[in-house]
Design an enzyme around this catalytic site. Structure first.
Site, PDB file in Angstrom:
ATOM      1  CE  LYS A  62       3.065  -0.283   0.751  1.00 29.75           C
ATOM      2  NZ  LYS A  62       2.941   1.596   0.236  1.00 29.75           N
ATOM      3  CG  HIS A 122      -3.241   1.783  -5.886  1.00 23.63           C
ATOM      4  ND1 HIS A 122      -2.359   1.148  -6.712  1.00 23.63           N
ATOM      5  CD2 HIS A 122      -2.782   2.423  -5.039  1.00 23.63           C
ATOM      6  CE1 HIS A 122      -1.003   1.545  -6.614  1.00 23.63           C
ATOM      7  NE2 HIS A 122      -1.799   2.399  -4.847  1.00 23.63           N
ATOM      8  CB  SER A 152       4.143  -4.336   1.712  1.00 27.13           C
ATOM      9  OG  SER A 152       4.604  -3.083   1.081  1.00 27.13           O
TER      10      SER A 152
END
Ligand code: PPS
Length: 306
Positions: A62, A122, A152
């Site tokens: 995010k 990630h 988020s």
């Protein structure tokens, strides 16, 4: 096996404190993962083949992954500006991810890809394929201030099947976030781990807030980092194509049809701004995250705006 690095102790398996658990979740070297992250990828990080001209887009979730991926993809393949709309998640391998029940093996598929390969991840720095560092693959890291990032991520937790469509409160989520009991690990651990590489010539460290302030300048910066010359017209087209308004309407990136996202709970392209945290944080919660920020980043030269 790579040596254990200094940040490994930041995240701990403190799961007993937190009632929210998704079946199949596991801790790996201090980082919490959902079952759709393949443990075999983490275990084989020393043998995953990387190429010198690979381009990795690495982020804490995010933080603007999809945005920067789209910019990089168009810089590498400007012909896509005129082409169809292949979903980003199909054209760009997501290194460690494997949608539960799906059959895609990104590591195998990556072996067959033509160079330069564009790859999303990630992963925290201490879990990243080690050849990316030794071969000096290109790495674009994107960080985002923790206030907007937490908001988020909270909406993402609620709308995505892998997180069990989180039904808890915003405050309960924030407490997990502040204690690093969060998928893909703690925010500060992630952005500081990668910050160690900020001055390396093969690493470009971006911040969401700076990209938002100067989208054109960011496209130019990424072009220069990738060694791509673009004419003004192409540059303009990439900037327009990658604006929030345009990406929100673009089915190739807005994930409205993604099997694992319930857009009616929260669309993937949600707000796309700096400062939405003001609509979520109470005064007490804001004090808490400021304290967290001070403790984690206070003695470092990595700073974020919100
Ligand atoms: S993911 O699931 O981790 O890959 O998500 P990621 O793409 O990293 O982050 C999603 C957030 O980025 C916002 N976004 C954008 N902001 C501005 N401009 C553009 N073009 C853009 N594209 C994506 C997206 O709206 C999410 O942020 P929030 O705050 O939830 O709106």
């Amino acid at each position: 096996m790579s040596e254990v690095r200094e940040h490994d102790s930041v995240c701990t398996d403190n799961s007993d404190e937190f009632p929210y658990k998704v079946p199949g979740q596991y801790f790996y070297e201090g980082v919490l993962f959902n079952q759709d992250v393949r443990k075999s990828v983490l275990e084989s990080r020393d043998s995953i083949e990387c190429r010198e001209d690979d381009v990795f887009i690495v982020t804490y979730p995010k933080s603007g992954t999809t945005w920067i991926l789209e910019i990089a993809n168009l810089l590498l393949h400007p012909e896509k500006l005129d082409g169809g709309s292949e979903a980003q998640e199909r054209s760009v391998p997501f290194l460690e991810f494997h949608l539960t029940g799906g059959s895609v093996d990104h590591i195998e598929n990556m072996k067959k890809m033509a160079s330069p390969r564009l790859i999303k991840s990630h992963l925290a720095e201490h879990l990243f394929p080690t050849q990316a560092f030794t071969k000096k693959s290109k790495i674009i890291y994107v960080g985002r201030n923790p206030k907007d990032n937490a908001v988020s991520y909270y909406h993402f937790y609620k709308s995505v099947s892998g997180f069990g469509y989180y039904k808890g409160s915003w405050d309960a989520f924030l407490q997990m976030y502040l204690k690093d009991h969060i998928v893909w690990g703690g925010w500060s651990h992630h952005c500081l781990g990668w910050w160690k590489h900020n001055h390396e010539s093969n690493v470009l460290y971006l911040k969401y807030e700076d990209v938002k302030k100067d989208e054109r300048g960011t496209v130019e910066k990424i072009a220069s980092f990738l060694g791509k010359e673009v004419d003004q017209q192409t540059l303009e087209r990439i900037v327009t194509h990658c604006s929030f308004e345009s990406m929100k309407k673009n089915p190739a990136v807005n994930r409205e049809d993604a099997a694992d996202v319930d857009s009616s709970v929260s669309p993937f392209m949600r707000k796309g701004i700096v400062g939405d945290w003001k609509n979520h944080f109470t005064v007490a919660q804001n004090e808490q995250i400021e304290q967290y920020y001070k403790e984690r980043l206070g003695n470092t030269d990595l700073q974020f705006e919100w």
